[in-house]
Design an enzyme around this catalytic site. Structure first.
Site, PDB file in Angstrom:
ATOM      1  N   GLU A  72      39.614  28.032   2.584  1.00  0.00           N
ATOM      2  CA  GLU A  72      39.853  27.013   3.606  1.00  0.00           C
ATOM      3  C   GLU A  72      40.078  27.550   5.019  1.00  0.00           C
ATOM      4  O   GLU A  72      39.633  26.932   5.992  1.00  0.00           O
ATOM      5  CB  GLU A  72      41.080  26.176   3.210  1.00  0.00           C
ATOM      6  CG  GLU A  72      40.877  25.370   1.946  1.00  0.00           C
ATOM      7  CD  GLU A  72      42.170  24.751   1.475  1.00  0.00           C
ATOM      8  OE1 GLU A  72      42.337  23.544   1.624  1.00  0.00           O
ATOM      9  OE2 GLU A  72      43.030  25.497   0.957  1.00  0.00           O
ATOM     10  N   GLN A  76      37.209  19.624 -10.299  1.00  0.00           N
ATOM     11  CA  GLN A  76      38.058  20.768  -9.980  1.00  0.00           C
ATOM     12  C   GLN A  76      39.351  20.704 -10.778  1.00  0.00           C
ATOM     13  O   GLN A  76      40.145  21.623 -10.719  1.00  0.00           O
ATOM     14  CB  GLN A  76      38.403  20.756  -8.484  1.00  0.00           C
ATOM     15  CG  GLN A  76      37.225  20.954  -7.555  1.00  0.00           C
ATOM     16  CD  GLN A  76      37.582  20.668  -6.108  1.00  0.00           C
ATOM     17  OE1 GLN A  76      37.030  19.781  -5.493  1.00  0.00           O
ATOM     18  NE2 GLN A  76      38.502  21.421  -5.532  1.00  0.00           N
ATOM     19  N   VAL A 107       0.875  -1.175   0.000  1.00  0.00           N
ATOM     20  CA  VAL A 107       0.000   0.000   0.000  1.00  0.00           C
ATOM     21  C   VAL A 107       0.911   1.223   0.000  1.00  0.00           C
ATOM     22  O   VAL A 107       1.766   1.350   0.874  1.00  0.00           O
ATOM     23  CB  VAL A 107      -0.885   0.002   1.261  1.00  0.00           C
ATOM     24  CG1 VAL A 107      -1.767   1.234   1.291  1.00  0.00           C
ATOM     25  CG2 VAL A 107      -1.718  -1.269   1.317  1.00  0.00           C
ATOM     26  N   GLY A 141      -0.409   6.012   8.744  1.00  0.00           N
ATOM     27  CA  GLY A 141      -0.506   4.556   8.587  1.00  0.00           C
ATOM     28  C   GLY A 141       0.807   3.975   8.078  1.00  0.00           C
ATOM     29  O   GLY A 141       1.210   2.879   8.466  1.00  0.00           O
ATOM     30  N   ARG A 184      50.749  18.918   5.276  1.00  0.00           N
ATOM     31  CA  ARG A 184      50.071  20.155   5.709  1.00  0.00           C
ATOM     32  C   ARG A 184      49.667  20.061   7.184  1.00  0.00           C
ATOM     33  O   ARG A 184      49.703  21.050   7.904  1.00  0.00           O
ATOM     34  CB  ARG A 184      48.872  20.466   4.823  1.00  0.00           C
ATOM     35  CG  ARG A 184      48.273  21.836   5.104  1.00  0.00           C
ATOM     36  CD  ARG A 184      47.293  22.268   4.043  1.00  0.00           C
ATOM     37  NE  ARG A 184      47.921  22.920   2.908  1.00  0.00           N
ATOM     38  CZ  ARG A 184      48.116  24.236   2.791  1.00  0.00           C
ATOM     39  NH1 ARG A 184      47.747  25.048   3.767  1.00  0.00           N
ATOM     40  NH2 ARG A 184      48.690  24.748   1.727  1.00  0.00           N
ATOM     41  N   GLU A 236      38.831  17.113  -6.637  1.00  0.00           N
ATOM     42  CA  GLU A 236      40.177  17.515  -7.049  1.00  0.00           C
ATOM     43  C   GLU A 236      40.897  16.379  -7.760  1.00  0.00           C
ATOM     44  O   GLU A 236      41.520  16.580  -8.785  1.00  0.00           O
ATOM     45  CB  GLU A 236      40.976  17.975  -5.828  1.00  0.00           C
ATOM     46  CG  GLU A 236      42.379  18.436  -6.178  1.00  0.00           C
ATOM     47  CD  GLU A 236      43.113  19.066  -5.012  1.00  0.00           C
ATOM     48  OE1 GLU A 236      42.457  19.425  -4.010  1.00  0.00           O
ATOM     49  OE2 GLU A 236      44.342  19.203  -5.078  1.00  0.00           O
ATOM     50  N   ASN A 283       3.755   5.051   8.699  1.00  0.00           N
ATOM     51  CA  ASN A 283       4.731   4.993   9.792  1.00  0.00           C
ATOM     52  C   ASN A 283       4.451   3.809  10.704  1.00  0.00           C
ATOM     53  O   ASN A 283       5.355   3.064  11.094  1.00  0.00           O
ATOM     54  CB  ASN A 283       4.717   6.299  10.586  1.00  0.00           C
ATOM     55  CG  ASN A 283       5.946   6.431  11.465  1.00  0.00           C
ATOM     56  OD1 ASN A 283       5.878   6.247  12.670  1.00  0.00           O
ATOM     57  ND2 ASN A 283       7.089   6.694  10.859  1.00  0.00           N
ATOM     58  N   LEU A 300      -4.742  -1.314   7.397  1.00  0.00           N
ATOM     59  CA  LEU A 300      -4.997  -0.458   8.551  1.00  0.00           C
ATOM     60  C   LEU A 300      -5.931   0.646   8.078  1.00  0.00           C
ATOM     61  O   LEU A 300      -5.607   1.372   7.133  1.00  0.00           O
ATOM     62  CB  LEU A 300      -3.671   0.130   9.051  1.00  0.00           C
ATOM     63  CG  LEU A 300      -3.757   1.185  10.135  1.00  0.00           C
ATOM     64  CD1 LEU A 300      -4.272   0.579  11.434  1.00  0.00           C
ATOM     65  CD2 LEU A 300      -2.385   1.818  10.378  1.00  0.00           C
ATOM     66  N   GLY A 315       2.666   7.860   0.767  1.00  0.00           N
ATOM     67  CA  GLY A 315       3.725   8.852   0.552  1.00  0.00           C
ATOM     68  C   GLY A 315       4.918   8.288  -0.214  1.00  0.00           C
ATOM     69  O   GLY A 315       5.731   9.038  -0.733  1.00  0.00           O
TER      70      GLY A 315
HETATM   71  C1  LIG Z   1      14.022  11.489   4.355  1.00  0.00           C
HETATM   72  C2  LIG Z   1      13.185  10.670   5.280  1.00  0.00           C
HETATM   73  C3  LIG Z   1      13.095  11.033   6.602  1.00  0.00           C
HETATM   74  C4  LIG Z   1      12.342  10.270   7.481  1.00  0.00           C
HETATM   75  N1  LIG Z   1      12.306  10.665   8.772  1.00  0.00           N
HETATM   76  C5  LIG Z   1      11.623   9.916   9.657  1.00  0.00           C
HETATM   77  C6  LIG Z   1      11.591  10.301  11.032  1.00  0.00           C
HETATM   78  O1  LIG Z   1      12.152  11.330  11.427  1.00  0.00           O
HETATM   79  N2  LIG Z   1      10.928   9.488  11.896  1.00  0.00           N
HETATM   80  C7  LIG Z   1      10.292   8.364  11.485  1.00  0.00           C
HETATM   81  O2  LIG Z   1       9.700   7.685  12.310  1.00  0.00           O
HETATM   82  N3  LIG Z   1      10.283   7.997  10.198  1.00  0.00           N
HETATM   83  C8  LIG Z   1      10.929   8.734   9.280  1.00  0.00           C
HETATM   84  N4  LIG Z   1      10.938   8.363   7.961  1.00  0.00           N
HETATM   85  C9  LIG Z   1      10.189   7.159   7.560  1.00  0.00           C
HETATM   86  C10 LIG Z   1       8.845   7.429   6.807  1.00  0.00           C
HETATM   87  O3  LIG Z   1       8.733   8.707   6.343  1.00  0.00           O
HETATM   88  C11 LIG Z   1       7.631   7.161   7.619  1.00  0.00           C
HETATM   89  O4  LIG Z   1       7.637   5.874   8.099  1.00  0.00           O
HETATM   90  C12 LIG Z   1       6.324   7.498   6.905  1.00  0.00           C
HETATM   91  O5  LIG Z   1       5.361   7.768   7.851  1.00  0.00           O
HETATM   92  C13 LIG Z   1       5.843   6.413   5.957  1.00  0.00           C
HETATM   93  O6  LIG Z   1       4.635   6.872   5.338  1.00  0.00           O
HETATM   94  P1  LIG Z   1       4.374   6.736   3.775  1.00  0.00           P
HETATM   95  O7  LIG Z   1       2.985   7.124   3.523  1.00  0.00           O
HETATM   96  O8  LIG Z   1       5.380   7.468   2.984  1.00  0.00           O
HETATM   97  O9  LIG Z   1       4.581   5.184   3.591  1.00  0.00           O
HETATM   98  P2  LIG Z   1       4.714   4.329   2.286  1.00  0.00           P
HETATM   99  O10 LIG Z   1       6.125   4.274   1.841  1.00  0.00           O
HETATM  100  O11 LIG Z   1       3.725   4.762   1.287  1.00  0.00           O
HETATM  101  O12 LIG Z   1       4.295   2.913   2.897  1.00  0.00           O
HETATM  102  C14 LIG Z   1       5.038   2.361   3.942  1.00  0.00           C
HETATM  103  C15 LIG Z   1       4.568   0.965   4.348  1.00  0.00           C
HETATM  104  O13 LIG Z   1       3.336   1.028   5.045  1.00  0.00           O
HETATM  105  C16 LIG Z   1       2.388   0.138   4.488  1.00  0.00           C
HETATM  106  N5  LIG Z   1       1.091   0.794   4.578  1.00  0.00           N
HETATM  107  C17 LIG Z   1       0.835   2.112   4.382  1.00  0.00           C
HETATM  108  N6  LIG Z   1      -0.450   2.368   4.621  1.00  0.00           N
HETATM  109  C18 LIG Z   1      -1.021   1.204   4.977  1.00  0.00           C
HETATM  110  C19 LIG Z   1      -2.344   0.825   5.336  1.00  0.00           C
HETATM  111  N7  LIG Z   1      -3.319   1.717   5.404  1.00  0.00           N
HETATM  112  N8  LIG Z   1      -2.574  -0.455   5.648  1.00  0.00           N
HETATM  113  C20 LIG Z   1      -1.579  -1.381   5.571  1.00  0.00           C
HETATM  114  N9  LIG Z   1      -0.336  -1.085   5.244  1.00  0.00           N
HETATM  115  C21 LIG Z   1      -0.053   0.192   4.941  1.00  0.00           C
HETATM  116  C22 LIG Z   1       2.858  -0.062   3.070  1.00  0.00           C
HETATM  117  O14 LIG Z   1       2.422  -1.283   2.545  1.00  0.00           O
HETATM  118  C23 LIG Z   1       4.350   0.024   3.202  1.00  0.00           C
HETATM  119  O15 LIG Z   1       4.879  -1.212   3.531  1.00  0.00           O
HETATM  120  C24 LIG Z   1      11.657   9.118   7.042  1.00  0.00           C
HETATM  121  C25 LIG Z   1      11.732   8.752   5.696  1.00  0.00           C
HETATM  122  C26 LIG Z   1      12.486   9.518   4.812  1.00  0.00           C
HETATM  123  C27 LIG Z   1      12.555   9.118   3.383  1.00  0.00           C
END
Ligand SMILES: Cc1cc2nc3c(=O)[nH]c(=O)nc-3n(C[C@H](O)[C@H](O)[C@H](O)COP(=O)(O)OP(=O)(O)OC[C@H]3O[C@@H](n4cnc5c(N)ncnc54)[C@H](O)[C@@H]3O)c2cc1C
Ligand code: FES
Ligand code: FES
Length: 1330
Positions: free
Chosen positions: A1262, A768, A288, A380, A881, A803, A382, A435, A291
């Site tokens: 530098e 460079q 699923v 979800g 250096r 460099e 996360n 979820l 984001g």
């Molecule tokens: C640059 C960067 C920084 C980040 N910083 C943090 C941070 O500071 N703290 C932190 O905790 N995390 C962080 N993350 C992790 C991430 O952003 C989170 O876990 C985010 O909330 C995932 O959400 P998404 O919608 O992008 O998930 P997606 O990538 O779209 O999906 C993630 C997973 O969840 C499952 N899923 C999603 N929705 C459902 C649903 N409704 N039912 C069943 N399964 C579902 C999907 O199948 C997949 O396996 C970071 C990621 C990046 C790339």
């Protein structure tokens, strides 16, 4: 075909009509409607913009959402709320298919140099907020999106908007300064207040930096704008979105139900919950995606393949927010930004006791990723990722949240406790379930909740340990009724410390409870010493420290005391002549190497690299890779037509490994394919068999095995034995200084184009060192250098990393292009770049110092070991250096320094801003601090006492004339208000037990010249055309440091014409040959002098025509000379006079001159977590008569921030087997906007002309970097205060960087004693100090 049928069946179950092919993706880019019939589910928006639409303004910096270079604004109409949302997003993570009915705005869409710059573009350019410019479009778009939603934001809104953007050049301050003009009360918008516009007011409020120098240059002029009109004029297309979003696209189809097939993936976008659940039933393994911030990273970096993706973006139930009686229910697809808005509103409207949980969630969200990620990542996602270091899951668990799970047969509600997480990244969800929502409860009247996140960097970072705690008391008492302690980062799942919590139930909240909690938790929260992520002692201590923080907070709340909130800052810098390319950089029009349009028959190359640190290659099997689509050919050592030898000063490397590999990342071969994705996939499918050998990874292993390169250098002066004899005290110590990744925003890139005749090859390279590239490519191709042209327009940052190491890639790409007779391109991904190209040398220093009771140092014996890696590269000069800077700014009459180059199986380390100097000086400041601490004196007193004075001579016998150290010192002491600060700090430290403040003043003296004599030369070529316009070419390359801008200034002054008549197009080997790399801070000195020489030659030729027509114009004289057949083209040349040092005799001038500076920094540390805040820094820098104060201040700030990263933040982790574990912005943290000291004041020393360089200027690139060590030593000062509380005084070891882990462990106290280090040798650590 089978797959198409399978997914085509989605209609049977859901009511959507079966379709055999893909649908149409409809979206908008900069107002233009795009209908994409073959949307590839694996393609990101970034690739589509750059490769399909040619919109190269949006940059690729990391591909993992960590740098913000790819930021665009997305606009989406939400049918269920009938709202139009505009938000910043990372194009590198946004799947193309997710953009149905979305409007994309890129940097090109909001303004251009030719049309008109948008104010957001203009202000960053004019405020000197763009150096190399690679980050600029992303920053522009973050600001644009902010203003689109809020035309007069507060400063705090702006700082939040930039959490997800990184810049490696500017030090951030000029960007904030420029954009501050948009904030409430920030700028009149050019409508002219009484005293004119703030940005054009030359006497204007450059808080704390109102240097005289700033005022002698043309002011920045603020454009008059009507913000609302400016903003909406670019988005006329947006009103159409609701129309498209609500209408039915065709008779049979719902508007949002879509299906796209790719090579390996199918994208299904259901339109209703029923359809979604049916699809999940049919495809239980489907991912699923909301984001894509987790899935995108897994696909890109973990090679995961998900054949079916389900995108529920348009399902109302998943995005719904419902206010229930006992809390708020969020649909699982609610974005984190949306959740934060709802929770904030709730906090404002509900009684405080109900919102404890909401506040804890908000606290975690504040530090959760950057805005671009929070805008798209779902709650979800996360939860379901089930990461052990999730920031939200501990809060949800501690708060007792409930989850609703649903499948096509019904739904059920479950408690989110430790039963929910069943293992590493596993949950109790059945495969066909999804979820649906999470219920976040209101807190009770007697409940307190707090959440904590400890990460290497405060902003946008993954946590080391994250925690949430909730306690409920028996009403009217302080007796614990219920307690939940939840931790992330302490096990494969988020865990509850149940045993400890149970033990504390029924106990009053007091010292005894604390004691019991700590003892119990130390036992319950144990970690295996080899656990992934390392930092075992620190992580264990943190669980106790965080509990202690909670304990104190609750205690205070019980006593009805409010907790103080953090405050924020600001202050100004910079001005005058803007970087010449700033406008183009701000609009995305500046062309970087990978922005060169695709050639029709162009191919893409991907490298095959070693996964072993030291091994013999037994076999290479390409059969699997050959079957990958799009593959054109493979390259191995035998394919090199010329020489396979490569290297820098010494040729001890290969272009492609020949039988043996000596580091992880060693380049073995390459795959050339039709596209980047195909080449990268095929490269991963190549199988290599190795016979492993024992590697040498760390400096300590190199010392133990005597694995050194020759020569071992020594500089010695005075009588060491006598010096120690006369000393009142002798002290010994040691220090390790970690390496550093360059992290230029633009990774290494080469495009090689065979010219079809006589073996000619044209290369566009981000380097460079064009000449060095030319000669190595010619060697590899087996052709003379005159057949190879290397062209460099500009780089997206270099810092020394480009460099010498750029040839690793450019030689291979050239060999491929030569073999296939077709253009070949490769831009390394961030993880490849970090893995392959090496960085700053880690150093280990050991010293013995003799000193008098007064603190005067009389003898020093110091030994340096630099971790050179698997080849010599520039390491010899770098260790030399370090030796040239071993005494930093102090007179030491009897001294010996020795420098060893450790030969190890790491990727060869290389040049990095400062080139060994910072490591040399860092050890010096360490023994200086030790001397002061052992005498019980202030380090500043001892430093001042030992400071060089005019006429002193260095250990390498160079007399210091024109020294300004003492002036810089005194000015810095008074500008910083050191004495008052020291008094205030002492008072603060007496009043606070768990936070301490510290201060340090550190000087620097940096030698200017290449230490290899022959490199101190430069050439230039100046053409005057008959219309009077002038084209300059010189040997230096532009990497953001403003070299071309300065060179135009030099030519403008010498020729006496306005700079508008002068242009620099690029650096190329066929215009100015045999150039030295742009390095050693000397490029303005060398190239400026060569240009001056060329311009003077031309002026002389024009003199007769001027004399004949004194009232004529420049154009008249030029024309007259042309008609008189006078050459209007001239070469210039320069070599630095009177230098040349000999190690054998310790004589001869090593440097042309020295740059000096002094910085004073104040910090505050949190003794319980090891976090620190940079409160204030005052820098006084001697740059002679600055050529361009705006650029010079930008260099000082940029270097300072890079040094801040080096000494306090940036940590490269290597496994004991030599595998680099930190390979992107997710795991390797460079300073972000939030790391700038709250007060930062930079002043350039006045009236300090330098007679050794062009127009009395001084090198600046530098020297200021080392001044950031003042922050390190301020931290050390604060730690001393913390240790004193535990009765520990005197010198102690603190290695660099002063990371949170090191600070915490150095603040010895009752908690650290409960978590002792596991005995060395009894376990295999996750990472080792290299
Ligand atoms: C640059 C960067 C920084 C980040 N910083 C943090 C941070 O500071 N703290 C932190 O905790 N995390 C962080 N993350 C992790 C991430 O952003 C989170 O876990 C985010 O909330 C995932 O959400 P998404 O919608 O992008 O998930 P997606 O990538 O779209 O999906 C993630 C997973 O969840 C499952 N899923 C999603 N929705 C459902 C649903 N409704 N039912 C069943 N399964 C579902 C999907 O199948 C997949 O396996 C970071 C990621 C990046 C790339
Ligand atoms: S390239 Fe997208 S965030 Fe770095
Ligand atoms: S100007 Fe920001 S990375 Fe170079």
């Amino acid at each position: 075909m089978e797959r198409a049928q399978e997914t085509g069946n989605m209609g049977d179950r859901t009511g959507t009509k079966t379709r055999s092919g893909s649908d149409e993706l409809i979206f908008f880019v900069n107002g233009k409607k795009i209908v994409e019939k073959n949307a590839d589910p694996e393609m990101t928006l970034l690739t589509y913009l750059r490769r399909k639409l040619g919109l190269t303004g949006t940059k690729l910096g990391c591909a993992e959402g960590g740098c913000g270079a790819c930021t665009v604004m997305l606009s989406r109409y939400q049918t269920h709320t009938k709202q139009l949302l505009h938000y910043a997003s990372n194009a590198c993570l946004a799947p193309l298919c997710s953009l149905h009915l979305v409007a994309v705005t890129t940097v090109e869409g909001i303004g251009s140099v030719a049309r008109k710059l948008h104010p957001v573009q203009e202000r960053i350019a004019k405020a000197h907020g763009s150096q190399c410019g690679f980050c600029t479009p992303g920053i522009v778009m973050s600001m644009y999106a902010l203003l689109r939603n809020n035309p007069t934001p507060m400063m705090a809104d702006m700082e939040e908007a930039f959490q997800g953007n990184l810049c490696r050049c500017t030090g951030y301050r000029p960007i904030l300064e420029g954009y501050k003009t948009f904030t409430e009360g920030g700028c009149c918008g050019g409508r002219g207040q009484k005293n004119g516009c703030c940005m054009s007011n030359v006497n204007g409020a450059q808080n704390g930096a109102s240097e005289k120098n700033f005022h002698s240059f043309p002011p920045v002029i603020c454009c008059a704008i009507d913000m609302y009109n400016e903003l909406i004029s670019h988005i006329v297309f947006v009103p159409l979105l609701p129309l498209y979003s609500t209408q039915t696209l065709s008779k049979d189809r719902k508007p949002h139900s879509l299906c796209f097939h790719g090579e390996r993936m199918t994208w299904l976008q259901p339109d209703s919950l029923d359809e979604f659940l049916n699809l999940k039933w049919k495809h239980p393994d489907a991912r699923v995606v909301v984001g894509n911030t987790e899935v995108g990273v897994e696909v890109k970096f973990k090679n995961m393949v998900y054949p079916v993706i389900l995108a529920p973006t348009f399902i109302p139930e998943l995005s719904a927010v419902t206010h229930a009686e006992d809390g708020i229910v969020f649909g699982a697809a609610c974005t984190l930004s949306h959740m934060a808005v709802v929770l904030r509103q709730a906090v404002e409207s509900l009684p405080p006791h109900k919102t404890e949980v909401f506040l804890a969630v908000l606290e975690q969200l504040r530090w959760f990723a950057g805005v671009q990620i929070r805008n798209v990542a779902a709650v979800g996602g996360n939860i379901m990722t089930a990461s052990p270091i999730s920031d939200l899951n501990p809060v949800f668990m501690a708060a007792g949240c409930k989850l609703t799970l649903v499948d096509k047969d019904g739904s059920r509600e479950i408690q989110m406790d430790d039963g929910f997480f069943t293992g590493y990244r596993r949950t109790a969800l059945q495969p066909q379930q999804i979820l649906l929502s999470i219920h976040i409860p209101y807190s009770k009247k007697v409940e307190f909740v707090s959440a904590y996140k400890q990460s290497p960097r405060r902003e946008d970072d993954i946590s080391i340990v994250t925690a949430a705690m909730s306690v409920t008391f028996t009403p009217g008492t302080d007796v614990v009724e219920n307690l939940r302690l939840s931790f992330g980062g302490m096990a494969p799942t988020t865990v509850l410390a149940k045993k400890t919590a149970n033990r504390l139930i029924g106990r009053p909240w007091g010292e005894e409870l604390l004691e019991e909690a700590c003892n119990s938790m130390a036992e319950e929260m144990s970690l295996d010493p080899s656990v992934p992520g390392g930092m075992v002692t620190y992580r264990r201590t943190l669980t106790l420290s965080l509990f202690y923080k909670f304990y104190l907070t609750v205690l205070q709340k019980l006593r009805l005391q409010a907790v103080a909130k953090g405050q924020n800052q600001d202050d100004v810098v910079g001005r005058p002549i803007m970087h010449l390319s700033a406008m183009k950089q701000a609009t995305g029009e500046a062309v970087y190497c990978d922005d060169v349009p695709l050639y029709e028959n162009e191919l893409y190359l991907s490298l095959i690299t070693s996964s072993k640190a030291h091994a013999r290659i037994l076999s290479i099997d390409t059969s699997g890779a050959e079957r990958c689509p799009g593959v054109v050919c493979f390259l191995f050592a035998d394919d090199i037509p010329g020489s396979n030898t490569a290297g820098s000063l010494k040729f001890d490397e290969t272009v492609l490994a020949d039988g043996e590999v000596t580091c992880v990342g060693h380049i073995i071969g390459a795959v050339v394919a039709k596209t980047q994705l195909q080449a990268q996939r095929a490269a991963k499918a190549v199988r290599i068999e190795y016979e492993e050998r024992q590697p040498v990874i760390t400096i300590q292993e190199a010392i133990a095995t005597q694995s050194f390169y020759q020569p071992i250098r020594t500089i010695q002066k005075g009588d060491l034995e006598l010096g120690f004899k006369h000393a009142d005290h002798i002290l010994e110590g040691e220090m390790h200084i970690g390496g550093q990744e360059h992290f230029y925003l633009e990774t290494n890139v080469t495009l090689a184009v065979p010219r079809g005749e006589d073996g000619e090859m044209e290369l566009f390279v981000s380097t460079q060192a064009p000449t060095h590239t030319q000669s190595l490519v010619a060697m590899a191709l087996g052709v003379p250098a005159n057949r190879v042209v290397v062209r460099v327009k500009r780089m997206g940052g270099g810092f020394g990393g480009k460099e010498s190491r750029t040839t690793l890639l450019s030689t291979v790409v050239a060999v491929a292009a030569n073999k296939l007779k077709r253009p070949v391109r490769c831009m390394l991904d961030r993880d490849e770049d970090m893995l392959i190209t090496g960085g700053r040398h880690p150093f280990y220093g050991k010293y013995k110092v003799g000193f008098l009771n007064s603190g005067r140092v009389v003898a020093l014996d110091v030994t340096y070991y630099g971790n050179a890696g698997n080849s010599m590269d520039l390491s010899q000069a770098i260790v030399e250096r370090a030796l040239f800077h071993m005494e930093n700014s102090y007179r030491v009459p009897n001294i010996r320094g020795r420098g060893f180059l450790c030969r190890t199986n790491l990727p060869s380390n290389t040049a990095f801003r400062g080139f060994g100097g910072p490591q040399g000086m860092m050890v010096a400041e360490n023994w200086m601090t030790d001397v002061a601490q052992s005498l019980g004196k202030s380090p500043e007193e001892v430093r001042r006492l030992n400071l060089y004075m005019k006429g002193d001579s260095t250990p390498f016998n160079q007399v210091l004339d024109q020294i300004t150290l003492d002036r810089c010192w005194d000015e810095c002491m008074s500008r910083s208000g050191y004495q008052q600060r020291r008094i205030a700090i002492d008072l603060y430290n007496r009043q606070n037990r768990w936070t301490k403040r510290g201060i340090a003043v550190v000087p620097t003296k940096f030698g200017i010249s290449f230490t290899a004599l022959f490199l101190n030369q430069a050439g230039a070529l100046v053409h005057i055309y008959t219309d009077g316009s002038v084209l300059l070419t010189h040997g230096g390359t532009e990497m953001g440091q403003g070299l071309h801008t300065k060179m135009v200034q030099v030519a403008s002054r010498v020729l006496g014409i306005p700079s508008s008549k002068i242009h620099i197009s690029e650096t190329s080997t066929n215009t100015v040959p045999n150039t030295s790399a742009t390095a050693a801070s000397a490029s303005s000195d060398l190239n400026g002098a060569a240009l001056k020489n060329a311009c003077e030659i031309l002026l002389k030729r024009l003199e007769p025509f001027k004399a004949k027509n004194p009232n004529g114009t420049w154009e008249d004289w030029v024309k007259a000379a042309y008609f008189d057949r006078v050459s209007l083209s001239a070469n210039g040349f320069y070599k630095t006079p009177d230098i040349g040092y000999d190690f054998e005799t310790n004589s001869g001038r090593a440097f042309s001159y020295f740059s000096y500076g002094v910085a004073c920094s104040e910090v505050e540390i949190d003794c319980l977590t090891g976090s620190h805040k940079n409160l204030s820094t005052t820098i006084v820098m001697d740059v002679g008569n600055s050529l361009n104060p705006a650029i010079d201040i930008g260099q000082v700030e940029g270097a300072f921030m890079q040094g801040l990263g080096l000494f306090t933040l940036e940590e490269l982790h290597y496994s004991p087997q030599g595998v680099l574990l930190t390979r992107g912005p997710g795991s390797y943290k460079i300073p972000a906007f939030g790391d700038i000291p709250t007060q930062l004041t930079v002043s350039l020393l006045r009236d300090a002309p330098n007679d050794k360089a062009i127009f009395a200027s001084k090198a600046v690139g530098e020297p200021p970097l080392f001044l950031a060590s003042s922050v390190f030593y301020a931290i050390k000062d604060a730690i001393s205060a913390a240790r004193a509380e535990s009765g520990i005084t005197g010198p102690f070891r603190l290695d660099s960087p002063a990371s949170a882990e090191r600070i915490r462990n150095a603040c010895s106290d009752r908690f650290t004693k409960l978590c002792p280090l596991a005995e060395a040798g009894t376990f295999i650590p996750w990472s080792v100090q290299v």
